[in-house]
Motif scaffolding. Structure first.
Motif, PDB file in Angstrom:
ATOM      1  N   ASP A 280      50.350  19.172  35.887  1.00  0.00           N
ATOM      2  CA  ASP A 280      49.422  20.138  36.474  1.00  0.00           C
ATOM      3  C   ASP A 280      47.958  19.777  36.217  1.00  0.00           C
ATOM      4  O   ASP A 280      47.061  20.380  36.793  1.00  0.00           O
ATOM      5  CB  ASP A 280      49.713  21.552  35.959  1.00  0.00           C
ATOM      6  N   THR A 281      47.719  18.776  35.362  1.00  0.00           N
ATOM      7  CA  THR A 281      46.346  18.365  35.047  1.00  0.00           C
ATOM      8  C   THR A 281      46.165  16.846  35.117  1.00  0.00           C
ATOM      9  O   THR A 281      45.601  16.245  34.204  1.00  0.00           O
ATOM     10  CB  THR A 281      45.950  18.857  33.642  1.00  0.00           C
ATOM     11  N   PRO A 282      46.618  16.194  36.177  1.00  0.00           N
ATOM     12  CA  PRO A 282      46.534  14.728  36.217  1.00  0.00           C
ATOM     13  C   PRO A 282      45.100  14.197  36.180  1.00  0.00           C
ATOM     14  O   PRO A 282      44.879  13.081  35.702  1.00  0.00           O
ATOM     15  CB  PRO A 282      47.224  14.357  37.526  1.00  0.00           C
ATOM     16  N   ASP A 283      44.153  14.992  36.638  1.00  0.00           N
ATOM     17  CA  ASP A 283      42.761  14.547  36.590  1.00  0.00           C
ATOM     18  C   ASP A 283      42.270  14.360  35.158  1.00  0.00           C
ATOM     19  O   ASP A 283      41.337  13.609  34.913  1.00  0.00           O
ATOM     20  CB  ASP A 283      41.856  15.529  37.337  1.00  0.00           C
ATOM     21  N   GLU A 284      42.918  14.993  34.200  1.00  0.00           N
ATOM     22  CA  GLU A 284      42.528  14.869  32.790  1.00  0.00           C
ATOM     23  C   GLU A 284      43.079  13.597  32.142  1.00  0.00           C
ATOM     24  O   GLU A 284      42.558  13.168  31.112  1.00  0.00           O
ATOM     25  CB  GLU A 284      43.006  16.082  31.991  1.00  0.00           C
ATOM     26  N   TRP A 285      44.115  13.012  32.713  1.00  0.00           N
ATOM     27  CA  TRP A 285      44.743  11.875  32.031  1.00  0.00           C
ATOM     28  C   TRP A 285      45.017  10.667  32.925  1.00  0.00           C
ATOM     29  O   TRP A 285      45.551   9.659  32.456  1.00  0.00           O
ATOM     30  CB  TRP A 285      46.029  12.310  31.341  1.00  0.00           C
ATOM     31  N   ALA A 286      44.641  10.718  34.172  1.00  0.00           N
ATOM     32  CA  ALA A 286      44.962   9.622  35.102  1.00  0.00           C
ATOM     33  C   ALA A 286      44.381   8.285  34.648  1.00  0.00           C
ATOM     34  O   ALA A 286      45.071   7.256  34.704  1.00  0.00           O
ATOM     35  CB  ALA A 286      44.480   9.973  36.505  1.00  0.00           C
ATOM     36  N   LEU A 287      43.149   8.272  34.202  1.00  0.00           N
ATOM     37  CA  LEU A 287      42.530   7.007  33.798  1.00  0.00           C
ATOM     38  C   LEU A 287      43.181   6.417  32.549  1.00  0.00           C
ATOM     39  O   LEU A 287      43.423   5.210  32.478  1.00  0.00           O
ATOM     40  CB  LEU A 287      41.023   7.185  33.583  1.00  0.00           C
ATOM     41  N   LEU A 288      43.484   7.258  31.571  1.00  0.00           N
ATOM     42  CA  LEU A 288      44.131   6.720  30.368  1.00  0.00           C
ATOM     43  C   LEU A 288      45.551   6.263  30.673  1.00  0.00           C
ATOM     44  O   LEU A 288      46.044   5.304  30.087  1.00  0.00           O
ATOM     45  CB  LEU A 288      44.082   7.699  29.202  1.00  0.00           C
ATOM     46  N   ALA A 289      46.208   6.899  31.641  1.00  0.00           N
ATOM     47  CA  ALA A 289      47.546   6.458  32.048  1.00  0.00           C
ATOM     48  C   ALA A 289      47.471   5.113  32.759  1.00  0.00           C
ATOM     49  O   ALA A 289      48.342   4.257  32.553  1.00  0.00           O
ATOM     50  CB  ALA A 289      48.192   7.513  32.946  1.00  0.00           C
ATOM     51  N   ASP A 290      46.455   4.912  33.575  1.00  0.00           N
ATOM     52  CA  ASP A 290      46.279   3.613  34.238  1.00  0.00           C
ATOM     53  C   ASP A 290      46.111   2.501  33.205  1.00  0.00           C
ATOM     54  O   ASP A 290      46.712   1.435  33.322  1.00  0.00           O
ATOM     55  CB  ASP A 290      45.061   3.630  35.170  1.00  0.00           C
ATOM     56  N   LYS A 291      45.313   2.767  32.196  1.00  0.00           N
ATOM     57  CA  LYS A 291      45.097   1.784  31.128  1.00  0.00           C
ATOM     58  C   LYS A 291      46.402   1.506  30.385  1.00  0.00           C
ATOM     59  O   LYS A 291      46.715   0.364  30.049  1.00  0.00           O
ATOM     60  CB  LYS A 291      44.018   2.281  30.171  1.00  0.00           C
ATOM     61  N   ALA A 292      47.179   2.549  30.142  1.00  0.00           N
ATOM     62  CA  ALA A 292      48.458   2.394  29.453  1.00  0.00           C
ATOM     63  C   ALA A 292      49.440   1.578  30.299  1.00  0.00           C
ATOM     64  O   ALA A 292      50.143   0.702  29.778  1.00  0.00           O
ATOM     65  CB  ALA A 292      49.047   3.761  29.135  1.00  0.00           C
ATOM     66  N   ARG A 293      49.496   1.860  31.591  1.00  0.00           N
ATOM     67  CA  ARG A 293      50.400   1.096  32.479  1.00  0.00           C
ATOM     68  C   ARG A 293      50.021  -0.386  32.501  1.00  0.00           C
ATOM     69  O   ARG A 293      50.891  -1.254  32.482  1.00  0.00           O
ATOM     70  CB  ARG A 293      50.359   1.671  33.895  1.00  0.00           C
ATOM     71  N   GLN A 294      48.722  -0.650  32.546  1.00  0.00           N
ATOM     72  CA  GLN A 294      48.262  -2.044  32.531  1.00  0.00           C
ATOM     73  C   GLN A 294      48.681  -2.731  31.232  1.00  0.00           C
ATOM     74  O   GLN A 294      49.143  -3.875  31.241  1.00  0.00           O
ATOM     75  CB  GLN A 294      46.744  -2.102  32.703  1.00  0.00           C
ATOM     76  N   TRP A 295      48.517  -2.047  30.114  1.00  0.00           N
ATOM     77  CA  TRP A 295      48.925  -2.634  28.840  1.00  0.00           C
ATOM     78  C   TRP A 295      50.433  -2.899  28.838  1.00  0.00           C
ATOM     79  O   TRP A 295      50.881  -3.963  28.428  1.00  0.00           O
ATOM     80  CB  TRP A 295      48.557  -1.710  27.661  1.00  0.00           C
ATOM     81  N   LEU A 296      51.200  -1.942  29.326  1.00  0.00           N
ATOM     82  CA  LEU A 296      52.661  -2.073  29.342  1.00  0.00           C
ATOM     83  C   LEU A 296      53.098  -3.255  30.206  1.00  0.00           C
ATOM     84  O   LEU A 296      54.003  -3.999  29.833  1.00  0.00           O
ATOM     85  CB  LEU A 296      53.282  -0.766  29.838  1.00  0.00           C
ATOM     86  N   GLU A 297      52.437  -3.453  31.328  1.00  0.00           N
ATOM     87  CA  GLU A 297      52.766  -4.591  32.195  1.00  0.00           C
ATOM     88  C   GLU A 297      52.424  -5.926  31.542  1.00  0.00           C
ATOM     89  O   GLU A 297      53.109  -6.923  31.759  1.00  0.00           O
ATOM     90  CB  GLU A 297      52.023  -4.461  33.525  1.00  0.00           C
ATOM     91  N   ARG A 298      51.369  -5.964  30.736  1.00  0.00           N
ATOM     92  CA  ARG A 298      50.910  -7.205  30.099  1.00  0.00           C
ATOM     93  C   ARG A 298      51.562  -7.496  28.756  1.00  0.00           C
ATOM     94  O   ARG A 298      51.430  -8.596  28.230  1.00  0.00           O
ATOM     95  CB  ARG A 298      49.396  -7.155  29.877  1.00  0.00           C
TER      96      ARG A 298
END
Length: 127
Positions: free
Chosen positions: A87-105
């Motif tokens: 319900d609050t993706p605007d609060e965590w979208a950027l940190l999730a993007d960073k986490a996904r990038q780390w997970l892929e690498r």
């Protein structure tokens, strides 16, 4: 009860609510600068899971133990955000993007062959 006493009660309740951070806020504070999380008791508590249950998956994965631990914790954090803070993706979208990038690498494959986040969703559903 007087109106002023009623107001004081509401103010006190508001102060208590502000003093207890939301799970999302606690999760954000635990994220490392590189975008990953570490598998800790505090992280497990946010998810409402026992640390031994979460560590069981980590033990079944080959690779550098510290990286495996961080990959699993990061996947769990992402799955938690998607299912518990949707319900609050605007609060965590950027940190999730960073986490996904780390997970892929990170270079560690999920032991089931599926994406880490799919396994994390499955495990968190059991907590």
């Amino acid at each position: 009860m007087s109106p002023s006493a009623d107001l004081e009660g509401w103010e006190a309740l508001g102060q208590v609510a502000q003093a207890v951070p939301r799970p999302l806020d606690r999760l954000v504070l635990l994220q490392a600068a590189d975008g990953s999380w570490d598998l800790t008791e505090e992280l497990a508590d946010i998810f409402g899971c026992s640390l031994p249950l979460l560590e069981d998956v980590r033990r079944k994965t080959s690779g550098d133990a510290a990286t495996v631990r961080r990959a699993w914790a990061t996947a769990l954090a992402l799955a938690f955000l998607e299912t518990n803070a949707d319900d609050t993706p605007d609060e965590w979208a950027l940190l999730a993007d960073k986490a996904r990038q780390w997970l892929e690498r990170c270079g560690v494959a999920c032991p089931t062959g599926q994406p880490w986040i799919a396994l994390a969703r499955h495990v968190l559903a059991r907590c």
